[in-house]
Enzyme design. Structure first.
Site, PDB file in Angstrom:
ATOM      1  N   LYS A 222       0.371   3.360  -3.016  1.00  0.00           N
ATOM      2  CA  LYS A 222      -0.797   4.231  -3.219  1.00  0.00           C
ATOM      3  C   LYS A 222      -0.402   5.696  -3.295  1.00  0.00           C
ATOM      4  CE  LYS A 222      -3.842   1.030  -0.731  1.00  0.00           C
ATOM      5  NZ  LYS A 222      -4.566   0.780   0.538  1.00  0.00           N
TER       6      LYS A 222
ATOM      7  N   TYR B  36      -4.355   4.761   7.961  1.00  0.00           N
ATOM      8  CA  TYR B  36      -5.685   4.171   8.120  1.00  0.00           C
ATOM      9  C   TYR B  36      -6.378   4.668   9.377  1.00  0.00           C
ATOM     10  CZ  TYR B  36      -3.607   1.144   4.589  1.00  0.00           C
ATOM     11  OH  TYR B  36      -2.975   0.676   3.489  1.00  0.00           O
TER      12      TYR B  36
ATOM     13  N   VAL C  31       1.291  -3.548   4.125  1.00  0.00           N
ATOM     14  CA  VAL C  31       1.127  -4.752   4.937  1.00  0.00           C
ATOM     15  C   VAL C  31       2.304  -5.723   4.829  1.00  0.00           C
ATOM     16  CG1 VAL C  31      -1.386  -4.633   4.979  1.00  0.00           C
ATOM     17  CG2 VAL C  31      -0.241  -5.910   3.145  1.00  0.00           C
TER      18      VAL C  31
ATOM     19  N   SER D  40       0.799  -1.235   0.000  1.00  0.00           N
ATOM     20  CA  SER D  40       0.000   0.000   0.000  1.00  0.00           C
ATOM     21  C   SER D  40       0.826   1.278   0.000  1.00  0.00           C
ATOM     22  CB  SER D  40      -0.955   0.013   1.199  1.00  0.00           C
ATOM     23  OG  SER D  40      -1.998  -0.910   1.011  1.00  0.00           O
TER      24      SER D  40
ATOM     25  N   TYR E 100      -4.040  -3.648 -10.181  1.00  0.00           N
ATOM     26  CA  TYR E 100      -3.759  -2.983  -8.905  1.00  0.00           C
ATOM     27  C   TYR E 100      -2.960  -3.903  -7.977  1.00  0.00           C
ATOM     28  CZ  TYR E 100      -4.576  -1.635  -4.069  1.00  0.00           C
ATOM     29  OH  TYR E 100      -4.398  -1.356  -2.734  1.00  0.00           O
TER      30      TYR E 100
END
Length: 424
Positions: free
Chosen positions: A67, A244, A262, A64, A192
């Site tokens: 992103k 998050y 992660v 992530s 993705y």
């Protein structure tokens, strides 16, 4: 003398290895087999100098963290307004894999932000698709340019994640149902997932971050990659949404725009000052690296990096004319502005050019307005290192900007009011 930053990073890892807790990301089978003992940290300065320690050559999937950089790429390609029509910027307060669609009005529904999966999948779908390659390949090429080397997909991670991507596929179908995705959700989600499987090291990450630290300019080449507006947008969303539903705790305790993944990586960017990357695979319940958070907290505290510290950055030593040999054996370093981590690191790096001899090195602090704790400690450490190379050291400090100038080796430099007081 050598700069103390590498020693500091090595000590940091030794002190944080005792941190317990956390679990591997077992919902992706290949990540569940990761070596939990791996630990690495890297740092980049404003001018692109990199320091690292630990398992800094170990490759792991970017996950992530990708992103943030993909968001930057799409904004730069399409413009912020077009991207904002598809993805919002509000913190979700939910887990990263919640759908989190925001009903902005009766006609428009969109993901809350680009740092959760629904928003990231939507951002990925906006990448202009090349005729003979997938969107993930466009991302890989962009990431490689930022990293300064050819990055590669981890095919085992990609296939492992693709085969268990049921949650992301459900998000993709939901996004297609609301016409947020405009084409096949399966193809978009698979691409993705492949984006998340690009392998990096912590040194790759800080190389990539240097463009965010340096307001869109890649310091390695001097090329402008991102506009100021794009950098500001990405860092803003990283600040509010990058960690998050632990974003509030992170902002209070660390205070650096950040993004986690992660596989165990975390990046942090303090614009105009420093970029940080850590890696340790065990995660907390929010999906953030346990030891990575410990390391980031300590670096923020030690280096005074919290973005709300309110201390302006000001370069200290950069030009040769700031260093003068006023007498045969006396060299003066004129410092000005503030002395915090960024400036102290640049000063100590400059001092590495001083040869071993019996010169007197004088630091003129008369134009320094503020010295924070880390700046003071790094300056005193540099004094000890200069003395180990045979130099004597003195200070010009008429305002007593450093009230206690005693070093860790119990050396107290002579303090003068001005240059005229320095004896021949």
């Amino acid at each position: 003398m050598n700069t103390p930053v590498p020693d500091y990073l090595a000590d940091l890892l030794r002190n944080c290895k005792a941190a317990h807790g956390g679990e591997l990301a077992d919902y992706i089978p290949e990540l569940a087999s990761a070596d939990p003992t791996k630990l690495a940290v890297a740092l980049t300065t404003l001018d692109g100098v990199i320091y690292s320690a630990g398992d800094d050559e170990h490759e792991f999937s970017i996950q992530s963290i990708s992103k943030a950089f993909t968001y930057a790429y799409v904004i730069e390609e399409l413009g912020l307004q077009r991207v904002m029509r598809k993805v919002g910027v509000e913190p979700s307060g939910e887990a990263f894999n919640e759908i989190s669609l925001d009903k902005t009005d009766e006609q428009q529904i969109k993901p809350k932000n680009p740092m959760i999966n629904s928003g990231a999948i939507t951002v990925h779908s906006l990448i202009p698709k090349a005729e003979k390659s997938c969107r993930a390949e466009t991302v890989r090429l962009f990431f490689s340019k930022l990293a300064g080397r050819e990055l590669a997909f981890d095919q085992e991670i990609f296939h492992s994640e693709k085969e268990t991507a049921f949650r992301n596929l459900s998000i993709g179908y939901s996004l297609r149902n609301f016409n947020i995705l405009e084409s096949d959700p399966v193809e978009i989600v698979e691409s993705y997932v492949k984006q998340c499987a690009i392998n990096v090291t912590v040194k790759d990450l800080v190389n990539m971050m240097s463009v965010l630290v340096n307001d869109g300019i890649l310091p390695r080449t001097g090329e402008r990659i991102l506009s100021h507006k794009t950098v500001r947008q990405v860092l803003t969303v990283m600040t509010t949404c990058g960690m998050y539903n632990a974003a509030g705790d992170w902002l209070a305790n660390v205070g650096i725009p950040a993004k986690s993944g992660v596989s165990g990586g975390i990046i942090g960017v303090l614009p105009g000052q420093v970029g940080l990357a850590v890696f340790s695979p065990k995660l907390d319940r929010y999906g953030n690296s346990v030891r990575g958070i410990d390391i980031m907290q300590q670096m923020s505290r030690d280096m005074g990096l919290h973005l709300l510290e309110g201390v302006p950055s000001s370069r200290v030593i950069i030009n040769d004319h700031d260093v003068k040999q006023i007498k045969p054996e006396v060299i003066v370093y004129k410092l000005q502005g503030v002395l915090q981590f960024t400036e102290a690191e640049r000063l100590l790096r400059k001092l590495q050019d001083e040869k071993q001899c019996n010169h007197t090195i004088v630091f003129d602090l008369s134009h320094i307005s503020l010295v924070n704790d880390v700046g003071r400690r790094m300056l005193l450490d540099g004094i000890d290192r200069l003395r180990a190379d045979g130099h004597d050291v003195a200070l010009i400090d008429p305002e007593h900007i450093i009230p206690d100038a005693k070093t860790d080796r119990d050396f107290e430099p002579k303090i003068y009011e001005d240059l005229e007081q320095i004896p021949d």
